[in-house]
Design a protein around this motif. Structure first.
Motif, PDB file in Angstrom:
ATOM      1  N   LEU A   1       0.841  -1.191   0.000  1.00 18.74           N
ATOM      2  CA  LEU A   1       0.000   0.000   0.000  1.00 18.74           C
ATOM      3  C   LEU A   1       0.878   1.245   0.000  1.00 18.74           C
ATOM      4  O   LEU A   1       1.613   1.486   0.965  1.00 18.74           O
ATOM      5  CB  LEU A   1      -0.908  -0.008   1.231  1.00 18.74           C
ATOM      6  CG  LEU A   1      -2.003   1.053   1.289  1.00 18.74           C
ATOM      7  CD1 LEU A   1      -2.998   0.853   0.156  1.00 18.74           C
ATOM      8  CD2 LEU A   1      -2.720   1.002   2.638  1.00 18.74           C
TER       9      LEU A   1
ATOM     10  N   GLU B   1     -10.587   3.400   2.179  1.00 16.26           N
ATOM     11  CA  GLU B   1     -11.371   2.173   2.348  1.00 16.26           C
ATOM     12  C   GLU B   1     -10.893   1.160   1.320  1.00 16.26           C
ATOM     13  O   GLU B   1     -10.814   1.462   0.125  1.00 16.26           O
ATOM     14  CB  GLU B   1     -12.866   2.440   2.142  1.00 16.26           C
ATOM     15  CG  GLU B   1     -13.484   3.385   3.165  1.00 16.26           C
ATOM     16  CD  GLU B   1     -14.979   3.533   2.968  1.00 16.26           C
ATOM     17  OE1 GLU B   1     -15.656   2.492   2.836  1.00 16.26           O
ATOM     18  OE2 GLU B   1     -15.453   4.674   2.912  1.00 16.26           O
ATOM     19  N   VAL B   2     -10.599  -0.056   1.794  1.00 18.92           N
ATOM     20  CA  VAL B   2     -10.116  -1.120   0.919  1.00 18.92           C
ATOM     21  C   VAL B   2     -10.923  -2.373   1.204  1.00 18.92           C
ATOM     22  O   VAL B   2     -10.980  -2.841   2.345  1.00 18.92           O
ATOM     23  CB  VAL B   2      -8.616  -1.394   1.132  1.00 18.92           C
ATOM     24  CG1 VAL B   2      -8.150  -2.521   0.216  1.00 18.92           C
ATOM     25  CG2 VAL B   2      -7.794  -0.132   0.869  1.00 18.92           C
ATOM     26  N   GLU B   3     -11.584  -2.930   0.160  1.00 19.88           N
ATOM     27  CA  GLU B   3     -12.347  -4.174   0.264  1.00 19.88           C
ATOM     28  C   GLU B   3     -11.722  -5.196  -0.670  1.00 19.88           C
ATOM     29  O   GLU B   3     -11.774  -5.042  -1.889  1.00 19.88           O
ATOM     30  CB  GLU B   3     -13.817  -3.946  -0.116  1.00 19.88           C
ATOM     31  CG  GLU B   3     -14.558  -3.017   0.824  1.00 19.88           C
ATOM     32  CD  GLU B   3     -16.007  -2.839   0.425  1.00 19.88           C
ATOM     33  OE1 GLU B   3     -16.457  -3.539  -0.523  1.00 19.88           O
ATOM     34  OE2 GLU B   3     -16.702  -2.019   1.042  1.00 19.88           O
TER      35      GLU B   3
ATOM     36  N   ILE C   1      -2.174  -7.202   2.845  1.00 18.37           N
ATOM     37  CA  ILE C   1      -1.568  -5.872   2.797  1.00 18.37           C
ATOM     38  C   ILE C   1      -0.242  -5.994   3.512  1.00 18.37           C
ATOM     39  O   ILE C   1      -0.180  -6.098   4.744  1.00 18.37           O
ATOM     40  CB  ILE C   1      -2.487  -4.827   3.456  1.00 18.37           C
ATOM     41  CG1 ILE C   1      -3.804  -4.727   2.673  1.00 18.37           C
ATOM     42  CG2 ILE C   1      -1.799  -3.473   3.501  1.00 18.37           C
ATOM     43  CD1 ILE C   1      -4.783  -3.742   3.243  1.00 18.37           C
TER      44      ILE C   1
ATOM     45  N   SER D   1     -10.499   2.012   6.714  1.00 17.17           N
ATOM     46  CA  SER D   1     -11.425   0.879   6.718  1.00 17.17           C
ATOM     47  C   SER D   1     -10.847  -0.231   5.854  1.00 17.17           C
ATOM     48  O   SER D   1     -10.585  -0.022   4.670  1.00 17.17           O
ATOM     49  CB  SER D   1     -12.798   1.309   6.191  1.00 17.17           C
ATOM     50  OG  SER D   1     -13.684   0.198   6.124  1.00 17.17           O
ATOM     51  N   LEU D   2     -10.649  -1.415   6.453  1.00 17.43           N
ATOM     52  CA  LEU D   2     -10.148  -2.585   5.738  1.00 17.43           C
ATOM     53  C   LEU D   2     -11.200  -3.674   5.814  1.00 17.43           C
ATOM     54  O   LEU D   2     -11.743  -3.947   6.892  1.00 17.43           O
ATOM     55  CB  LEU D   2      -8.840  -3.084   6.351  1.00 17.43           C
ATOM     56  CG  LEU D   2      -7.678  -2.084   6.427  1.00 17.43           C
ATOM     57  CD1 LEU D   2      -6.482  -2.740   7.090  1.00 17.43           C
ATOM     58  CD2 LEU D   2      -7.312  -1.573   5.044  1.00 17.43           C
ATOM     59  N   CYS D   3     -11.474  -4.320   4.677  1.00 20.30           N
ATOM     60  CA  CYS D   3     -12.494  -5.360   4.631  1.00 20.30           C
ATOM     61  C   CYS D   3     -11.950  -6.565   3.862  1.00 20.30           C
ATOM     62  O   CYS D   3     -11.453  -6.420   2.749  1.00 20.30           O
ATOM     63  CB  CYS D   3     -13.769  -4.832   3.970  1.00 20.30           C
ATOM     64  SG  CYS D   3     -15.091  -6.053   3.833  1.00 20.30           S
TER      65      CYS D   3
ATOM     66  N   CYS E   1      -9.352  -8.969   4.230  1.00 21.05           N
ATOM     67  CA  CYS E   1      -7.953  -9.051   3.841  1.00 21.05           C
ATOM     68  C   CYS E   1      -7.149  -9.506   5.052  1.00 21.05           C
ATOM     69  O   CYS E   1      -7.681  -9.649   6.157  1.00 21.05           O
ATOM     70  CB  CYS E   1      -7.432  -7.710   3.322  1.00 21.05           C
ATOM     71  SG  CYS E   1      -7.472  -6.384   4.551  1.00 21.05           S
TER      72      CYS E   1
ATOM     73  N   ALA F   1      -3.726  -8.471   7.281  1.00 19.53           N
ATOM     74  CA  ALA F   1      -2.936  -7.247   7.451  1.00 19.53           C
ATOM     75  C   ALA F   1      -2.021  -7.341   8.660  1.00 19.53           C
ATOM     76  O   ALA F   1      -2.378  -7.938   9.689  1.00 19.53           O
ATOM     77  CB  ALA F   1      -3.862  -6.041   7.608  1.00 19.53           C
TER      78      ALA F   1
ATOM     79  N   LEU G   1     -12.422  -2.516  10.862  1.00 21.29           N
ATOM     80  CA  LEU G   1     -11.867  -3.757  10.336  1.00 21.29           C
ATOM     81  C   LEU G   1     -12.994  -4.776  10.230  1.00 21.29           C
ATOM     82  O   LEU G   1     -13.610  -5.136  11.234  1.00 21.29           O
ATOM     83  CB  LEU G   1     -10.768  -4.289  11.264  1.00 21.29           C
ATOM     84  CG  LEU G   1      -9.653  -3.292  11.614  1.00 21.29           C
ATOM     85  CD1 LEU G   1      -8.775  -3.855  12.715  1.00 21.29           C
ATOM     86  CD2 LEU G   1      -8.826  -2.956  10.384  1.00 21.29           C
TER      87      LEU G   1
ATOM     88  N   VAL H   1     -11.307  -9.355   8.856  1.00 22.38           N
ATOM     89  CA  VAL H   1      -9.867  -9.202   8.661  1.00 22.38           C
ATOM     90  C   VAL H   1      -9.134 -10.276   9.451  1.00 22.38           C
ATOM     91  O   VAL H   1      -9.492 -10.573  10.593  1.00 22.38           O
ATOM     92  CB  VAL H   1      -9.402  -7.793   9.103  1.00 22.38           C
ATOM     93  CG1 VAL H   1      -7.885  -7.701   9.122  1.00 22.38           C
ATOM     94  CG2 VAL H   1      -9.978  -6.735   8.165  1.00 22.38           C
TER      95      VAL H   1
END
Length: 483
Positions: free
Chosen positions: A150, A160-162, A169, A185-187, A189, A191, A208, A211
């Motif tokens: 990233l 925001e990442v889906e 990541i 916002s992470l969806c 994944c 990390a 999250l 995640v």
């Protein structure tokens, strides 16, 4: 009838509407044209308007809110290259890849290099808000796994990442920093959250969803974080939160192995905590803890509550009773209501309840006790002879329930061991003010069991009693008189 072939004459009214053929739209000011393109809601659709007039060609690239919906990956990087870097600033960059349909051509397949190249192209535009979403079907259909680097979005206040759980990541550039980021916002994944948050000094909100964390450790160390939301955290063995400015925490996660919980958040005001335990991590005799939740009061007059869901196992007998040790880990805020949801399977539950009430951090603060009894269908295997669910010792125990004011039992069946538990509570709660019994259908239809309830409760004339049959309230008075 006469048929005529040839040019069709237009009516004067139609000629007045179409004018003399001049391109009146293209004569509009550029700001107004950009406003028209922005209303289309998609940069790809805005780009296609270039066929209307030379004046419109390439105009979409000057939009400040750039949205790509259902645009193939192989076309996105070229499209982003058409947008000049700031200034002027891009306020929003939103990218959602299309859902795959059938066999995807090789040039359209998603891979690590292509996605990382796309992310670098997006970072070059330095948007204030960035959103990236991949359809999960894309990964399942093609067995894809991505390692995403990233890049730093220096001006972004919201990211925001889906993705999908097969997407990791991995890191951010060495020495890089999201210097303006306030919302992340992470969806779906995986990390390394600790490394990521170390690059976000101004973060206020972290969400999250689904995640998975690096080494199954959810580590949050954020000095300015105010809101943390974790929905369906996967495979969380250890939770470590250090957030001195945190005021709201919402967390629902799964535990498969021995875990530790450490939370340092002295400013926290609103708290919602839910944990699903798999396997035999928290046991007492035949009873296994399935779910535990802790919630702060939501409205005026309500009290914070601890919810415990447990059920017996017919093929497991705990060698070590570690229920107290596991529950205490989750008591990270004060509560006043203990709510038990027990699937009994005809087992004696009194010993289990008394064990819970005997935990020092429960009986010292508990003002209300709610017990919700759920009995499965008759074809399920019930309690066997000489089962460890019962023992004579618990009936004679004395617990100092000095704060308990109200007891509510739903599904009360009127079995002897249930009356023993009721007597113990009445004996150990000196300031008890009210008892609510909601009888099961079997107890409701038995005059003997109703009479036995009356005989026990009438001795305690200071306690207000409300008794409900399965069909509704039959009694509610100060003197426990059945009607």
């Amino acid at each position: 009838m006469e048929l005529r072939l040839g040019p069709r004459r237009r009516s004067p009214r139609l000629l007045a509407l179409v004018g003399d053929g001049a391109d009146l739209i293209s004569t509009l000011p550029e700001d107004l044209l950009l406003l028209v393109l922005a209303r289309l809601g998609c940069a790809a659709a805005a780009a296609r308007t270039g066929v209307l007039s030379r004046r419109w060609r390439g105009l979409w690239a000057r939009l400040r809110r750039v949205v790509f919906n259902d645009v193939a990956l192989h076309s996105l990087e070229a499209a982003l290259g058409c947008i000049p870097p700031p200034p002027p600033a891009v306020s929003l960059l939103r990218i959602r890849l299309p859902m795959p349909r059938g066999r995807v051509p090789k040039k359209q397949l998603v891979d690590t290099n292509r996605v990382n190249s796309l992310l670098r192209a997006a970072a070059r535009l330095d948007p204030e808000e960035f959103f990236l979403a991949f359809p999960w079907d894309l990964f399942q259909a093609h067995g894809l796994r991505l390692l995403l680097d990233l890049p730093c979005f220096h001006r972004a206040t919201s990211i925001e990442v889906e993705l999908d759980l097969c997407c990791t990541i991995r890191c951010v550039p060495a020495g890089g920093e999201f210097s303006a980021l306030e919302r992340l916002s992470l969806c779906s994944c995986t990390a390394d959250l600790d490394a990521l948050l170390s690059c976000c000094p101004l973060l206020r909100t972290l969400r999250l969803t689904d995640v998975r964390f690096h080494d199954d450790v959810m580590s949050v160390n954020s000095p300015l974080l105010q809101e943390l939301i974790v929905v369906h955290g996967r495979f969380v063995d250890h939770v470590n939160i250090v957030a001195p400015m945190l005021t709201q925490l919402t967390m629902f996660f799964e535990i498969f192995h021995t875990h530790s919980i450490s939370i340092l958040a002295p400013m926290m005001e609103k708290f919602s905590w839910g944990c699903y335990l798999y396997g035999n991590q928290a046991t007492f005799g035949v009873w296994i803890l399935r779910k535990l939740s802790l919630n702060t009061a939501e409205g005026q007059g309500q009290l914070s509550s601890l919810h415990v869901n447990a059920s017996p196992s017919t093929n497991f007998y705990g060698e070590t009773d570690n229920l107290e040790q596991q529950i205490v880990k989750h008591m990270i805020v004060d509560f006043s209501v203990l709510e038990l949801h027990l699937t009994t399977k005809e087992h004696v539950y009194g010993a289990f309840v008394v064990h819970l009430l005997g935990i020092n951090r429960i009986h010292c603060v508990m003002q209300r006790l709610k017990v919700n009894l759920q009995r499965p269908e008759e074809n399920e295997e019930g309690c066997l002879p000489h089962c460890r669910c019962d023992s004579p010792n618990w009936k004679s125990q004395t617990i100092s329930l000095t704060s308990l004011e109200e007891v509510e039992i739903t599904g009360f069946d009127g079995e002897d061991h249930e009356f023993d538990l009721l007597k113990l509570i009445l004996r150990c709660a000196p300031i008890l003010k009210r008892i609510i019994l909601k009888l099961s259908q079997e107890a409701s239809e038995s005059n003997d069991r109703c009479a036995k309830i009356y005989n026990i409760l009438r001795v305690h004339s200071s306690v207000e009693c409300s008794i409900y049959l399965s069909s509704g309230l039959i009694h509610g008075s100060q003197n426990c008189t059945l009607t």
